[in-house]
Design a protein around this motif. Structure first.
Motif, PDB file in Angstrom:
ATOM      1  N   ASP A 117       0.831  -1.205   0.000  1.00  0.00           N
ATOM      2  CA  ASP A 117       0.000   0.000   0.000  1.00  0.00           C
ATOM      3  C   ASP A 117       0.869   1.260   0.000  1.00  0.00           C
ATOM      4  OD1 ASP A 117      -2.661   0.762  -0.172  1.00  0.00           O
ATOM      5  OD2 ASP A 117      -2.848   1.121   1.980  1.00  0.00           O
ATOM      6  N   HIS A 138      -5.988  -5.899   1.671  1.00  0.00           N
ATOM      7  CA  HIS A 138      -5.972  -4.682   0.844  1.00  0.00           C
ATOM      8  C   HIS A 138      -4.578  -4.389   0.277  1.00  0.00           C
ATOM      9  CE1 HIS A 138      -6.895  -0.493  -0.284  1.00  0.00           C
ATOM     10  NE2 HIS A 138      -5.707  -0.223   0.235  1.00  0.00           N
ATOM     11  N   HIS A 158      -5.177   0.815  -6.942  1.00  0.00           N
ATOM     12  CA  HIS A 158      -6.352   0.738  -6.065  1.00  0.00           C
ATOM     13  C   HIS A 158      -7.608   0.353  -6.850  1.00  0.00           C
ATOM     14  CE1 HIS A 158      -3.955   2.413  -2.784  1.00  0.00           C
ATOM     15  NE2 HIS A 158      -4.922   1.991  -1.992  1.00  0.00           N
ATOM     16  N   VAL A 184      -3.242  -4.392  -3.576  1.00  0.00           N
ATOM     17  CA  VAL A 184      -2.735  -3.137  -4.145  1.00  0.00           C
ATOM     18  C   VAL A 184      -1.290  -3.341  -4.614  1.00  0.00           C
ATOM     19  CG1 VAL A 184      -2.081  -0.748  -3.600  1.00  0.00           C
ATOM     20  CG2 VAL A 184      -4.273  -1.648  -2.810  1.00  0.00           C
TER      21      VAL A 184
HETATM   22 ZN   LIG Z   1      -4.688   1.613   0.058  1.00  0.00          ZN
END
Ligand SMILES: [Zn+2]
Length: 360
Positions: A171, A270, A253, A274
């Motif tokens: 991320d 997540h 994203h 990503v």
């Molecule tokens: Zn993010």
């Protein structure tokens, strides 16, 4: 007009939790601790010792409820009032910290965040990502206040599972890859330039220390390399968002948003999704094989997946098509400097996978 809300104090390093007592006692006399179940188990003995030594009473340890929803925020706000707590300590991952920050706003109490995983920069930002009670995304809730204190203890974070650090790395790398894709050759000034510089620092820190930070977590040992990477994940990523005066998410994203439509990929994490999306974004930009291979090597060193099969080994063609459809229509994809189609995105994924295999 521009305005920005910074945390008042950030402490980072091995044993940073030893500052908790002094920080809490400067903010109040009665602390309510809320957080994730594992986080409360892992950290409550340390928290209790700190509060007791500083003469702060602990009102309660309360599970945040598993979802950062309005229902949970209002329930916890009521707990804060019932216990007459005057400071909130939020412990855990992104959802628990986001919940704690919103409870702080709801009750006008200062919040101390104590992350126990390094998967997001939620500990730092004046933002709560709210979900419905059933776990569906609801909105980005911008808070007019940032945490009163952030305690980033690398001893605690070194003992979390590697996949959470890997998610944080994925991320945080996206901060640079996506902002660069959006900004192109645009002349950015002021806040935007600060955001850009911080996103570049995110990349540089991870390129330099990412592999060593993963090794530190495998060994469950805080090291200087882990500290450098924690600065990127929490502070420089946080500053990228705080100082941003425009969109800062794009194809990586958007591909993540695509993955959320499929049961087999939704819960993968997540930042890990990503992280794979970053590689597809670079392919979408038409970057050279050499540049992609460098990014793939960095992803592998950071325990980020480099193929669809690593994320979900049994995706059907229909499921892949649904993911691609959702990705190309996701709002973040609209921030790319050109139109991204299902076909080109599929080609990008294949190119990344081919290069990742050839790099083995
Ligand atoms: Zn993010």
């Amino acid at each position: 007009m521009q305005q920005v809300y910074f945390p008042a104090r950030v402490v980072r390093g091995a044993g940073a939790i030893n500052q908790l007592g002094a920080i809490a006692s400067a903010l109040g006399k009665r602390a309510l601790v809320l957080g994730g179940k594992h986080a409360l188990e892992a950290a409550s003995a340390l928290i209790d010792a700190q509060l007791a030594a500083a003469g702060v009473s602990k009102c309660a340890d309360i599970w945040y409820g598993g979802e950062c929803s309005e229902t949970q925020i209002l329930r916890l706000a009521q707990d804060v009032r019932t216990h007459a707590a005057d400071v909130i300590i939020a412990v855990g991952g992104g959802k628990a910290l986001d919940t704690g920050k919103a409870v702080g706003l709801e009750t006008a109490r200062p919040v101390i965040t104590l992350p126990t995983i390094a998967a997001t920069c939620a500990a730092v930002t004046p933002l709560t990502i709210r979900y419905d009670d059933d776990g569906h995304f609801r909105d980005l809730y911008h808070l007019p206040v940032a945490p009163a204190a952030v305690i980033i203890d690398s001893d605690i974070l070194a003992k979390a599972p590697l996949r959470w650090l890997a998610a944080g790395l994925g991320d945080t790398l996206a901060k640079w890859y996506e902002l660069r894709a959006i900004s192109g050759n645009k002349d950015v000034t002021g806040f935007g330039a600060s955001s850009m510089a911080n996103s570049q620092l995110c990349y540089q820190q991870i390129a330099r220390f990412g592999a060593a930070s993963c090794e530190a977590v495998r060994q469950q040992q805080a090291t200087p390399a882990l500290d450098q990477v924690l600065d990127a994940i929490f502070l420089f990523a946080g500053l990228t968002s705080l100082m941003s005066n425009g969109a800062h998410a794009a194809a990586a994203h958007a591909l993540y948003e695509g993955f959320t439509v499929c049961d087999k990929t939704r819960a993968y994490g997540h930042g890990l999704l990503v992280g794979f999306g970053n590689l597809c974004l670079l392919a979408q930009e038409g970057r050279s094989d050499a540049e992609l291979l460098e990014a793939i090597a960095l992803a592998k060193a950071c325990a980020i997946p480099t193929s669809l099969a690593a994320i979900a080994p049994t995706l059907t063609p229909e499921e892949q098509a649904a993911i691609l459809n959702a990705a190309v229509t996701a709002p973040d994809m609209g921030n790319m400097p050109h139109i991204v189609t299902r076909e080109t995105l599929r080609d990008d994924i294949h190119r990344v996978e081919r290069l990742a295999i050839s790099a083995c």
